[in-house]
Write an enzyme that holds these catalytic residues in place. Structure first.
Site, short mmCIF file in Angstrom:
data_model
loop_
_atom_site.label_atom_id
_atom_site.label_comp_id
_atom_site.label_asym_id
_atom_site.label_seq_id
_atom_site.Cartn_x
_atom_site.Cartn_y
_atom_site.Cartn_z
CD GLU A 1 40.15 38.79 34.13
OE1 GLU A 1 40.07 39.29 32.99
OE2 GLU A 1 41.17 38.83 34.83
CG HIS B 1 42.91 45.50 30.29
ND1 HIS B 1 44.11 45.13 30.83
CD2 HIS B 1 42.33 44.37 29.84
CE1 HIS B 1 44.27 43.82 30.72
NE2 HIS B 1 43.19 43.34 30.12
#
Length: 141
Positions: free
Chosen positions: A99, A130
């Site tokens: 990520e 998120h």
């Protein structure tokens, strides 16, 4: 410095190609397991969705450029293994996904936006919330 996952994937692809040239390996999963795994992966991919590269925020373009260049990244957490705890992305072993932060202007923190990279060429996912949802980046549009 971390090695970008897509560079590792290219090295892996070269190793697979060399193995295929040298000869096939006689180890395969039983057909019922292969079909089940394929069905699970297809269902997960359908749940993800797509987004055109041109529709991403400019900060996502910046993040993708940094990933391709191998950094430097603005946050120490960038490049860490993404665990896929939500189970929304196709299932792979730990370490498959990484990520990276997509900077959110005006946010005092990293914000909610991320790019998640897989090990395949242009296997990039964008989340603006998120990890509540993901969209695979389509570089053709």
């Amino acid at each position: 410095m971390r090695i970008p996952p897509r560079l590792v994937a290219l090295a892996g692809a070269a190793a697979v190609a060399a193995t295929l040239i040298a000869g096939p390996v006689a180890a395969a999963a039983p057909a019922s397991h292969a079909v089940a795994a394929s069905s699970a992966a297809s269902a997960s991919v359908k749940a993800v969705g797509r987004v055109c590269y041109s529709a991403l925020p400019s900060q996502a373009h910046d993040t993708l450029d940094l990933i391709d260049e191998g950094g430097p990244f603005p946050y120490s957490q960038d490049g860490v293994v993404f665990q896929n705890r939500e189970g929304l992305l196709p299932a792979h072993s730990t370490g498959y996904y990484h990520e990276y932060t997509v900077i959110t202007p005006g946010s005092p923190t990293r914000g909610a936006r991320r790019i998640i990279t897989g090990q395949q060429w242009q296997e990039d996912y964008y989340t603006a919330d998120h990890y509540a949802s993901f969209r695979r980046v389509d570089f053709a549009c």
